[in-house]
Design a protein around this motif. Sequence first.
Motif, PDB file in Angstrom:
ATOM      1  N   VAL A 172       1.161  -1.199  -0.331  1.00 36.42           N
ATOM      2  CA  VAL A 172      -0.127  -0.232  -0.205  1.00 36.42           C
ATOM      3  C   VAL A 172       1.088   1.324  -0.061  1.00 36.42           C
ATOM      4  O   VAL A 172       1.496   1.395   1.090  1.00 36.42           O
ATOM      5  CB  VAL A 172      -0.655  -0.145   1.599  1.00 36.42           C
ATOM      6  N   VAL A 173       0.572   1.921  -0.845  1.00 38.76           N
ATOM      7  CA  VAL A 173       1.381   3.680  -1.075  1.00 38.76           C
ATOM      8  C   VAL A 173       0.627   4.952  -0.390  1.00 38.76           C
ATOM      9  O   VAL A 173      -0.902   5.165  -1.220  1.00 38.76           O
ATOM     10  CB  VAL A 173       1.368   3.437  -2.786  1.00 38.76           C
ATOM     11  N   ALA A 174       0.696   4.847   0.288  1.00 38.47           N
ATOM     12  CA  ALA A 174      -0.121   6.126   0.993  1.00 38.47           C
ATOM     13  C   ALA A 174      -0.135   7.349   1.176  1.00 38.47           C
ATOM     14  O   ALA A 174       1.663   7.805   1.566  1.00 38.47           O
ATOM     15  CB  ALA A 174      -0.543   5.993   2.539  1.00 38.47           C
ATOM     16  N   GLU A 175       0.043   8.576   0.181  1.00 36.70           N
ATOM     17  CA  GLU A 175       0.713  10.080  -0.465  1.00 36.70           C
ATOM     18  C   GLU A 175      -0.392  10.924   0.170  1.00 36.70           C
ATOM     19  O   GLU A 175      -1.479  11.081   0.529  1.00 36.70           O
ATOM     20  CB  GLU A 175       0.540  10.319  -1.782  1.00 36.70           C
ATOM     21  N   ALA A 176       0.432  11.943   0.782  1.00 39.97           N
ATOM     22  CA  ALA A 176      -0.095  13.284   1.709  1.00 39.97           C
ATOM     23  C   ALA A 176       0.450  14.227   0.950  1.00 39.97           C
ATOM     24  O   ALA A 176       1.813  14.380   1.350  1.00 39.97           O
ATOM     25  CB  ALA A 176       0.099  12.579   2.865  1.00 39.97           C
ATOM     26  N   ARG A 177      -0.227  14.548  -0.093  1.00 37.48           N
ATOM     27  CA  ARG A 177       0.686  15.788  -0.636  1.00 37.48           C
ATOM     28  C   ARG A 177       0.383  17.349  -0.238  1.00 37.48           C
ATOM     29  O   ARG A 177      -1.042  17.443  -0.117  1.00 37.48           O
ATOM     30  CB  ARG A 177       0.266  15.431  -2.188  1.00 37.48           C
ATOM     31  N   ALA A 208       5.104   9.987   2.379  1.00 39.19           N
ATOM     32  CA  ALA A 208       4.032   8.857   2.301  1.00 39.19           C
ATOM     33  C   ALA A 208       4.469   7.654   2.562  1.00 39.19           C
ATOM     34  O   ALA A 208       5.868   7.460   3.385  1.00 39.19           O
ATOM     35  CB  ALA A 208       4.614   8.315   0.474  1.00 39.19           C
ATOM     36  N   MET A 209       4.095   6.971   3.175  1.00 39.80           N
ATOM     37  CA  MET A 209       3.885   5.255   4.303  1.00 39.80           C
ATOM     38  C   MET A 209       3.905   4.113   2.974  1.00 39.80           C
ATOM     39  O   MET A 209       3.129   4.701   2.153  1.00 39.80           O
ATOM     40  CB  MET A 209       3.261   5.449   5.243  1.00 39.80           C
ATOM     41  N   VAL A 210       4.914   3.766   2.494  1.00 41.89           N
ATOM     42  CA  VAL A 210       4.510   2.871   2.094  1.00 41.89           C
ATOM     43  C   VAL A 210       5.242   1.755   2.896  1.00 41.89           C
ATOM     44  O   VAL A 210       5.230   1.058   3.778  1.00 41.89           O
ATOM     45  CB  VAL A 210       6.078   2.590   1.036  1.00 41.89           C
ATOM     46  N   ASP A 236      -5.454   0.386   3.340  1.00 45.28           N
ATOM     47  CA  ASP A 236      -6.465   0.954   2.931  1.00 45.28           C
ATOM     48  C   ASP A 236      -7.291   2.054   2.904  1.00 45.28           C
ATOM     49  O   ASP A 236      -6.790   3.169   2.692  1.00 45.28           O
ATOM     50  CB  ASP A 236      -6.183   0.607   1.897  1.00 45.28           C
ATOM     51  N   GLU A 237      -7.690   1.413   3.822  1.00 45.73           N
ATOM     52  CA  GLU A 237      -9.248   2.743   4.663  1.00 45.73           C
ATOM     53  C   GLU A 237      -8.153   3.823   5.966  1.00 45.73           C
ATOM     54  O   GLU A 237      -8.399   4.413   5.747  1.00 45.73           O
ATOM     55  CB  GLU A 237      -9.518   1.732   5.399  1.00 45.73           C
ATOM     56  N   ALA A 238      -7.364   2.656   6.679  1.00 48.81           N
ATOM     57  CA  ALA A 238      -6.684   3.514   7.405  1.00 48.81           C
ATOM     58  C   ALA A 238      -5.864   4.881   7.408  1.00 48.81           C
ATOM     59  O   ALA A 238      -5.665   5.749   7.537  1.00 48.81           O
ATOM     60  CB  ALA A 238      -5.574   2.806   8.561  1.00 48.81           C
ATOM     61  N   ILE A 273      -3.978   7.249  -2.050  1.00 54.34           N
ATOM     62  CA  ILE A 273      -3.493   5.479  -1.569  1.00 54.34           C
ATOM     63  C   ILE A 273      -3.764   4.634  -2.604  1.00 54.34           C
ATOM     64  O   ILE A 273      -4.533   4.539  -3.398  1.00 54.34           O
ATOM     65  CB  ILE A 273      -4.976   5.594  -0.388  1.00 54.34           C
ATOM     66  N   TRP A 274      -3.081   3.966  -3.330  1.00 60.28           N
ATOM     67  CA  TRP A 274      -2.689   3.163  -3.804  1.00 60.28           C
ATOM     68  C   TRP A 274      -2.209   1.940  -3.494  1.00 60.28           C
ATOM     69  O   TRP A 274      -1.044   2.354  -2.619  1.00 60.28           O
ATOM     70  CB  TRP A 274      -2.682   3.421  -5.242  1.00 60.28           C
ATOM     71  N   ARG A 275      -2.263   0.832  -4.564  1.00 62.51           N
ATOM     72  CA  ARG A 275      -1.012  -0.538  -4.541  1.00 62.51           C
ATOM     73  C   ARG A 275      -0.119  -0.930  -5.359  1.00 62.51           C
ATOM     74  O   ARG A 275      -1.158  -0.364  -6.879  1.00 62.51           O
ATOM     75  CB  ARG A 275      -2.413  -1.350  -4.253  1.00 62.51           C
ATOM     76  N   LEU A 276       0.842  -1.132  -5.097  1.00 59.52           N
ATOM     77  CA  LEU A 276       1.542  -1.988  -6.198  1.00 59.52           C
ATOM     78  C   LEU A 276       1.389  -2.784  -6.710  1.00 59.52           C
ATOM     79  O   LEU A 276       1.107  -3.818  -5.946  1.00 59.52           O
ATOM     80  CB  LEU A 276       3.133  -1.729  -5.392  1.00 59.52           C
TER      81      LEU A 276
END
Length: 270
Positions: free
Chosen positions: A214-219, A233-235, A244-246, A267-270
């Motif tokens: 899970v790739v969680a980006e906050a720009r 990002a938190m990967v 994903d929901e968190a 929020i997306w997945r590799l």
Amino acid sequence: MNYRHSFHAGNFADVVKHALVLWLLKTRQVAGPVTVLDTHAGAGLYDLAGDATRSREAEAGIARLMSADARPPLIEALAAEVAALNRSGDMRWYPGSPMLVARNLRPDDRYAGFEISGDVASLLVDSLKRYPNATGRPGDGYKAVLSEAASVSAPLVLIDPPFEQPDDYVRAAETTLAILKSAPKATVAIWTPIKDMETFDGFLRRLGPAGPTVVAEARLRPLLNPMKMNGCAMVVVNPPEGTDEAAVEICGWVVEHLGEQGGRSEIWRL
């Protein structure tokens, strides 16, 4: 990039990282005892009246969080931890990952954090003295967690380098892959800054063989100036169910309440 924890303690990136780390710990605890390994632990506890006054990033991060109304549950969980360390209400102390984890360990859980800077490692050891299941140790965390992870079936590994060294992205990715080779059930959470997409994409490509991610980006702002930390990002590799929901809850709140015009969470997945 130079990202010393003490200068940036309590900023928006810490909010993203620490809210998700708390959730990951609590979620992993449901399945049984948890071992948390931390490659770049830092000092453990930060005085916001110290180095952080030079950047003033905590004012736009944790200070705004603590004064916000109607915080969602995962943001509220971090706020409760910060409030517990600042009972006078002065907002002087901010917990790093070692302190957040140590305060929430159960008798069968344990935490081992590593710090390569000798002076900072001494602060880390001191900050964890009152927590019997948590230890801070001097040393190269990239190397140390590999030997530690080999003896644990499913550790939660935190990789959070200061990105002072040009090979930090490479070592973070290679360490993740090596951990998963010896401990396939490990969950690895890697924090990275986002300055430009070329650097970030290169890091993600190196993680390609790692497995579910899970790739969680906050720009906070559009990626127009690569000299700024425009986001983070938190990967999370081998993410537990619900990651994903968190991440949507945490990153969405941070961007909405701490970001600028043109910011976004993804929020997306590799």
